[in-house]
Design a protein around this motif. Structure first.
Motif, PDB file in Angstrom:
ATOM      1  N   CYS A 188      -0.843  -1.609 -10.380  1.00  0.00           N
ATOM      2  CA  CYS A 188      -0.457  -1.143 -11.078  1.00  0.00           C
ATOM      3  C   CYS A 188      -0.679  -1.856 -13.058  1.00  0.00           C
ATOM      4  O   CYS A 188      -0.308  -2.799 -13.123  1.00  0.00           O
ATOM      5  CB  CYS A 188       1.028  -0.639 -10.971  1.00  0.00           C
ATOM      6  SG  CYS A 188       1.988   0.480 -11.868  1.00  0.00           S
ATOM      7  N   PRO A 242       0.357  -1.135  -0.650  1.00  0.00           N
ATOM      8  CA  PRO A 242       0.136   0.000   0.159  1.00  0.00           C
ATOM      9  C   PRO A 242       0.211   1.409  -0.389  1.00  0.00           C
ATOM     10  O   PRO A 242       0.074   2.034  -1.028  1.00  0.00           O
ATOM     11  CB  PRO A 242      -0.858  -0.057   1.553  1.00  0.00           C
ATOM     12  CG  PRO A 242      -1.113  -1.122   2.016  1.00  0.00           C
ATOM     13  CD  PRO A 242       0.366  -1.742   1.235  1.00  0.00           C
ATOM     14  N   THR A 248      -6.081   5.717  -6.906  1.00  0.00           N
ATOM     15  CA  THR A 248      -4.933   6.413  -6.270  1.00  0.00           C
ATOM     16  C   THR A 248      -4.974   6.784  -4.782  1.00  0.00           C
ATOM     17  O   THR A 248      -5.600   7.086  -4.271  1.00  0.00           O
ATOM     18  CB  THR A 248      -5.931   7.463  -7.288  1.00  0.00           C
ATOM     19  OG1 THR A 248      -7.127   7.838  -7.211  1.00  0.00           O
ATOM     20  CG2 THR A 248      -6.107   7.154  -8.307  1.00  0.00           C
ATOM     21  N   ARG A 258      -2.465  -2.327  -4.003  1.00  0.00           N
ATOM     22  CA  ARG A 258      -2.407  -2.161  -4.863  1.00  0.00           C
ATOM     23  C   ARG A 258      -2.116  -2.522  -6.094  1.00  0.00           C
ATOM     24  O   ARG A 258      -1.617  -4.090  -6.036  1.00  0.00           O
ATOM     25  CB  ARG A 258      -1.427  -0.193  -4.630  1.00  0.00           C
ATOM     26  CG  ARG A 258      -1.963   0.239  -3.620  1.00  0.00           C
ATOM     27  CD  ARG A 258      -1.068   1.967  -3.663  1.00  0.00           C
ATOM     28  NE  ARG A 258      -1.434   2.391  -3.976  1.00  0.00           N
ATOM     29  CZ  ARG A 258      -1.589   3.458  -4.103  1.00  0.00           C
ATOM     30  NH1 ARG A 258      -0.051   3.884  -3.602  1.00  0.00           N
ATOM     31  NH2 ARG A 258      -2.203   4.669  -4.653  1.00  0.00           N
ATOM     32  N   VAL A 291      -8.426   6.319  -1.405  1.00  0.00           N
ATOM     33  CA  VAL A 291      -7.669   5.997  -0.646  1.00  0.00           C
ATOM     34  C   VAL A 291      -8.533   6.344   1.200  1.00  0.00           C
ATOM     35  O   VAL A 291      -7.900   6.849   1.541  1.00  0.00           O
ATOM     36  CB  VAL A 291      -6.450   5.577  -0.381  1.00  0.00           C
ATOM     37  CG1 VAL A 291      -5.998   4.848   0.836  1.00  0.00           C
ATOM     38  CG2 VAL A 291      -5.762   5.199  -1.200  1.00  0.00           C
ATOM     39  N   TYR A 296      -3.525   2.090  -9.193  1.00  0.00           N
ATOM     40  CA  TYR A 296      -4.759   2.087  -8.367  1.00  0.00           C
ATOM     41  C   TYR A 296      -4.521   1.726  -6.832  1.00  0.00           C
ATOM     42  O   TYR A 296      -4.061   0.253  -6.890  1.00  0.00           O
ATOM     43  CB  TYR A 296      -6.051   1.708  -9.416  1.00  0.00           C
ATOM     44  CG  TYR A 296      -5.996   2.066 -10.248  1.00  0.00           C
ATOM     45  CD1 TYR A 296      -6.611   3.573 -10.988  1.00  0.00           C
ATOM     46  CD2 TYR A 296      -5.233   1.266 -11.934  1.00  0.00           C
ATOM     47  CE1 TYR A 296      -6.755   3.636 -11.788  1.00  0.00           C
ATOM     48  CE2 TYR A 296      -5.960   1.245 -12.907  1.00  0.00           C
ATOM     49  CZ  TYR A 296      -6.672   3.260 -13.084  1.00  0.00           C
ATOM     50  OH  TYR A 296      -6.654   3.529 -14.780  1.00  0.00           O
TER      51      TYR A 296
END
Length: 92
Positions: A54, A16, A41, A52, A45, A39
């Motif tokens: 990518c 994260p 973004t 996450r 959050v 993501y």
């Protein structure tokens, strides 16, 4: 492996606290990046996230095959998972 039809990879199991700049640096060593998105973004959050995801789009499709070798590379505290995107596009 996927034939040279796609230029996009999906990277999952990202810590994260990882940043877009860190992902750009890590995957930029493999080839020239056309687009990169991480993501969720920072503005998304509102609640804590466990990991996450990518998406990296390269200029050259041959880089996708090389990038798959980054699977199981430990970044921060997680082993990354890299797979090619069949659609060839980064989802929104």
């Amino acid at each position: 492996m996927v034939s040279g039809s796609t230029r996009v990879i999906q990277v999952t199991n990202i810590a994260p606290q990882a940043t877009k700049d860190q992902m750009q640096t890590l995957f930029g060593y493999l080839g020239k990046i056309d687009d990169i998105r991480l993501y969720p973004t920072i503005r998304d959050v509102s609640c804590p996230v466990q990991s996450r995801i990518c998406y990296v789009k390269y200029y050259d499709s041959a880089t996708v095959n090389v990038a798959q070798h980054m699977t199981n590379t430990v970044f921060i505290d997680r082993a990354l998972i890299v797979i090619p995107m069949q659609s060839g596009e980064i989802p929104d």
